[in-house]
Design a protein around this motif. Structure first.
Motif, PDB file in Angstrom:
ATOM      1  N   ASP A  21     128.145  25.192 104.485  1.00 12.14           N
ATOM      2  CA  ASP A  21     128.967  24.525 103.464  1.00 12.14           C
ATOM      3  C   ASP A  21     130.408  24.388 103.941  1.00 12.14           C
TER       4      ASP A  21
ATOM      5  N   GLY B  71     124.128  29.805 105.105  1.00 11.63           N
ATOM      6  CA  GLY B  71     124.285  28.635 104.243  1.00 11.63           C
ATOM      7  C   GLY B  71     125.725  28.403 103.842  1.00 11.63           C
ATOM      8  N   SER B  72     126.434  29.481 103.558  1.00  9.37           N
ATOM      9  CA  SER B  72     127.832  29.329 103.154  1.00  9.37           C
ATOM     10  C   SER B  72     128.679  28.826 104.317  1.00  9.37           C
TER      11      SER B  72
END
Length: 149
Positions: A103, A99-100
């Protein structure tokens, strides 16, 4: 942000500002204000004082500005209590790493979409990149705790 501006912001963003923080540092608010005022040359914040301010405020902006000016980055150390983790906790962290990275790549995409990368857009990319690296470091720490030695 440079180190001087960061020190000023950390002190003045602290709840109660220099009036609350200065006594904890063993100095008067006026002296602390002078030490973190980028326009004052009579008082200068020392390295040990900067470390104490960062520790007391739990604010790492001075450290991050220092590292950035030296061409380095700061990664938050994973919590030592996270070293021993269940399979589910590791799986959750693997998902957080993914997820990071999403991002990070999303911020890069948005920053480059119009063909011009601004300072503000790069700041968002840097923040997302650092967050991604912190997640990877936490994952490595957890996996290291699982190694049978």
């Amino acid at each position: 942000m440079n180190v001087d501006d960061s020190a000023h912001a950390v002190v003045h963003d602290y709840p109660g500002g220099s009036e609350s923080l200065a006594p904890r540092l063993g100095m008067s608010p006026a002296v602390l204000n002078s030490k973190v005022n980028p326009n004052t040359s009579t008082h200068k914040l020392g390295l040990v004082e900067a470390v104490r301010i960062s520790a007391l405020t739990e604010d790492d902006r001075i450290l991050r500005a220092f590292a950035q000016q030296c061409g380095c980055i700061v990664l938050r150390a994973p919590d030592a209590n996270d070293a021993a983790a269940s399979d589910m906790a590791v799986l959750e962290l693997v998902a957080a790493v993914g997820g990071s990275q999403g991002d990070l790549f999303g911020s890069i995409h948005r920053g480059l979409a119009d063909g011009v990368l601004t300072e503000a857009e790069f700041a968002l990319i840097r923040t997302a990149g650092t967050a991604a690296m912190e997640k990877v470091a936490a994952l490595l720490r957890r996996l290291d705790g699982m190694v049978e030695r």
